[in-house]
Scaffold this active site. Structure first.
Site, PDB file in Angstrom:
ATOM      1  N   GLU A 242      36.876  66.829  17.710  1.00  0.00           N
ATOM      2  CA  GLU A 242      37.808  65.700  17.696  1.00  0.00           C
ATOM      3  C   GLU A 242      37.957  65.128  19.109  1.00  0.00           C
ATOM      4  OE1 GLU A 242      41.577  66.537  15.881  1.00  0.00           O
ATOM      5  OE2 GLU A 242      40.686  66.960  13.930  1.00  0.00           O
TER       6      GLU A 242
ATOM      7  N   ASP B 257      41.863  61.987  10.081  1.00  0.00           N
ATOM      8  CA  ASP B 257      41.673  62.240  11.510  1.00  0.00           C
ATOM      9  C   ASP B 257      41.666  60.960  12.342  1.00  0.00           C
ATOM     10  OD1 ASP B 257      41.586  65.012  11.213  1.00  0.00           O
ATOM     11  OD2 ASP B 257      39.392  65.093  11.173  1.00  0.00           O
TER      12      ASP B 257
ATOM     13  N   LYS C 137      34.829  67.364  10.286  1.00  0.00           N
ATOM     14  CA  LYS C 137      34.864  68.684   9.643  1.00  0.00           C
ATOM     15  C   LYS C 137      33.593  69.459   9.947  1.00  0.00           C
ATOM     16  CE  LYS C 137      38.442  69.371   6.895  1.00  0.00           C
ATOM     17  NZ  LYS C 137      39.565  69.384   7.801  1.00  0.00           N
TER      18      LYS C 137
END
Length: 147
Positions: A32, A71, A91
């Site tokens: 991320e 996200d 993911k």
């Protein structure tokens, strides 16, 4: 290979591009973080946000409505100047596939089945939301991020 997460607060570089509270941007994995840096520094990304989109979904585990915090939201301009909007989930690849059935059913396997079913329900709701709003939904894995 799935790695232990690395969490932290992201310090924005281009505040004008960010949609959300620039003082409250958290990442839950190095993947991320890498995606945030890309969004923040890439001139093709016109705007972006982290966990700014909330989509209701029905959980297959308890049959109740829950909230899915996607996200990322990104708005990009491609080389032909076409502007597109995306919702993006980051993911590990192993979480995008059904769990492999072991010789005996362990607690871990049952948890993986529940998690996979929950992810599928979330992603179905996100896809439907995107179709209704002229957007696209993407699930990116470590392979997509070049990790």
């Amino acid at each position: 290979m799935y790695q232990a997460t690395h969490k932290g607060r992201y310090r924005i570089i281009n505040a004008a591009k960010y949609r959300g509270n620039i003082n409250d941007i958290s990442y839950r994995s190095s993947w991320e973080f890498k995606f945030m840096r890309w969004c923040d520094s890439n001139p093709s990304v016109l705007e972006w946000g982290s966990e700014t989109m909330i989509i209701p979904y029905k959980s297959p585990v308890d049959n109740k409505i829950h909230r899915y915090f996607v996200d990322f939201y990104i708005k990009v301009k491609d080389r032909q100047s076409v502007i597109s909007k995306y919702l993006v989930e980051i993911k590990p690849e192993k979480f995008t596939k059904p769990p492999v059935t072991p010789g005996r059913q362990t607690k871990r396997f049952i948890q993986e089945v529940f998690q996979y079913g929950t992810n599928q329900a979330k992603w179905k709701a996100a896809n439907e939301y995107c179709l209704d709003h002229g957007m696209k939904f993407l699930v990116l894995t470590e392979k997509d991020l070049g990790i």
